[in-house]
Design an enzyme around this catalytic site. Structure first.
Site, PDB file in Angstrom:
ATOM      1  N   GLU A 131      -1.956   1.162  -4.570  1.00 14.72           N
ATOM      2  CA  GLU A 131      -1.758  -0.235  -4.181  1.00 14.72           C
ATOM      3  C   GLU A 131      -1.049  -0.933  -5.339  1.00 14.72           C
ATOM      4  O   GLU A 131      -1.438  -0.780  -6.500  1.00 14.72           O
ATOM      5  CB  GLU A 131      -3.110  -0.901  -3.922  1.00 14.72           C
ATOM      6  CG  GLU A 131      -3.032  -2.201  -3.164  1.00 14.72           C
ATOM      7  CD  GLU A 131      -3.184  -2.034  -1.661  1.00 14.72           C
ATOM      8  OE1 GLU A 131      -3.051  -3.041  -0.950  1.00 14.72           O
ATOM      9  OE2 GLU A 131      -3.418  -0.902  -1.200  1.00 14.72           O
ATOM     10  N   CYS A 164       0.832  -1.208   0.000  1.00 11.97           N
ATOM     11  CA  CYS A 164       0.000   0.000   0.000  1.00 11.97           C
ATOM     12  C   CYS A 164       0.864   1.254   0.000  1.00 11.97           C
ATOM     13  O   CYS A 164       0.345   2.364   0.132  1.00 11.97           O
ATOM     14  CB  CYS A 164      -0.940   0.003   1.205  1.00 11.97           C
ATOM     15  SG  CYS A 164      -0.096  -0.023   2.809  1.00 11.97           S
TER      16      CYS A 164
END
Length: 360
Positions: A352, A318
């Site tokens: 992401e 992330c």
């Protein structure tokens, strides 16, 4: 060019620039719906005279000096959230007990159709509130939790059960209020499918660190003989155990250890009674692959040494900056075979991404 396409192109260009100088394969890009993609949404409940309405503050500004924005609808939120918003505010607004000192609300929706609503108050929640909330819950066909300082009142349950489809197969997940879940279920399904495709044919056993509620664990388990997953949060472990049972994933075990603790156990620097109590013997595993989905800080130095021992590394990140830093270390032993961008958070700067590493 649409606003969505422009923001996605900006992220693509950013990743190309960030990983410049590294030997990276062609970037695989997985798009999000342009609207109604968020399964979670949070709002302030604003009171002006007798009227109440949902409100948010301008992004990036603190509430003390921010511009208040009324939100009768919220385009980013799932259609179920938008459908419920006016019904909830109207029904609660008719009842003085529910309305009084109602401060904020959190929605947790699912593709399966279940909805959990947390109503947050600046007052003690008593029997009168509970009776009114139970009536509201029945009227709207949802699950309600009440919260105030030092209080959590669960009327029916504090979770929803989501169903995600990967490779044509359904996977059921218990998602607990306050626990971490991927906010964009549509992109989450694409992430899971990509990970399973990347793992196809690797064989052997898989170790997973930071498994959460087993989001990746369950579909990936189909690609391996046995899976050992680790997670330190008791809440997430409880959800993962339920998910394993609900999906009949007989080849998966969960160890309640942090990544750092598991590294100590794996390197035989420390014994953990928890492993023995859970019937887990590391000698029983023949790991070929490690899967990591770490927090924003990335994989710590000691755990990274553990990661480098595996032939195959699946890494979902992330935070591309910490991914880049970790890849600088892993590039000594591994090459990047696949590289992906998942637009989990449209119209934000968050990215992401995922890589598959194979030993050189």
């Amino acid at each position: 060019m649409t606003a969505y396409r422009q923001q996605l192109n900006d992220k693509i260009h950013y990743l190309h620039h960030l990983f410049q100088g590294m030997d990276m394969p062609e970037l695989e890009v997985f798009e999000s719906p342009e609207s109604h993609y968020r399964m979670r949404a949070e709002f302030r409940v604003w009171h002006e005279g007798d009227e109440i309405f949902y409100a948010m503050f301008e992004r990036g500004q603190k509430a003390s000096g921010a511009t208040l924005v009324r939100c009768d609808q919220f385009a980013a939120a799932h259609t179920l959230v938008n459908a419920l918003m006016p019904r909830l505010i109207e029904a609660a607004g008719r009842n003085s007990v529910l309305k009084n000192r109602w401060y904020a609300v959190e929605f947790l929706s699912t593709l399966s159709g279940e909805m959990l609503v947390t109503m947050i108050y600046h007052k003690k929640l008593d029997a009168e509130w509970e009776a009114a909330a139970r009536a509201l819950q029945a009227e709207l066909g949802i699950f309600i939790i009440g919260r105030s300082r030092g209080q959590k009142v669960v009327l029916a349950q504090d979770f929803v059960t989501e169903t995600l489809h990967v490779g044509g197969a359904p996977f059921r997940y218990r998602q607990i209020e306050g626990g971490f879940t991927q906010p964009n279920a549509y992109v989450c399904e694409k992430m899971l499918a990509w990970a399973c495709d990347a793992a196809e044919g690797l064989g052997g056993d898989m170790l997973e660190l930071y498994c959460g509620n087993g989001n990746f664990t369950l579909p990936l388990a189909r690609c391996f003989d046995k899976v050992l997953a680790t997670e330190v949060s008791k809440t997430s472990v409880a959800a993962a155990l339920w998910n394993i049972e609900a999906n009949n994933s007989r080849n998966v075990k969960i160890a309640r250890l942090s990544a750092e603790e598991f590294t100590e156990a794996y390197t035989q620097n420390r014994a953990f009674r928890r492993l023995e109590e859970q019937g887990i013997a590391l000698a029983d595993y023949r790991f070929s692959t490690i899967f990591v989905d770490p927090p924003r800080a990335g994989v710590d130095t000691e755990t990274l040494k553990l990661v480098a021992q595996f032939d195959y590394v699946l890494y979902v990140s992330c935070n591309p900056e910490t991914l880049r830093a970790n890849l600088e270390t892993l590039s000594a032993t591994h090459r990047v075979a696949r590289f992906a961008l998942f637009d989990q958070f449209p119209f934000t700067h968050h990215i992401e991404s995922g890589v598959l590493l194979t030993r050189k």
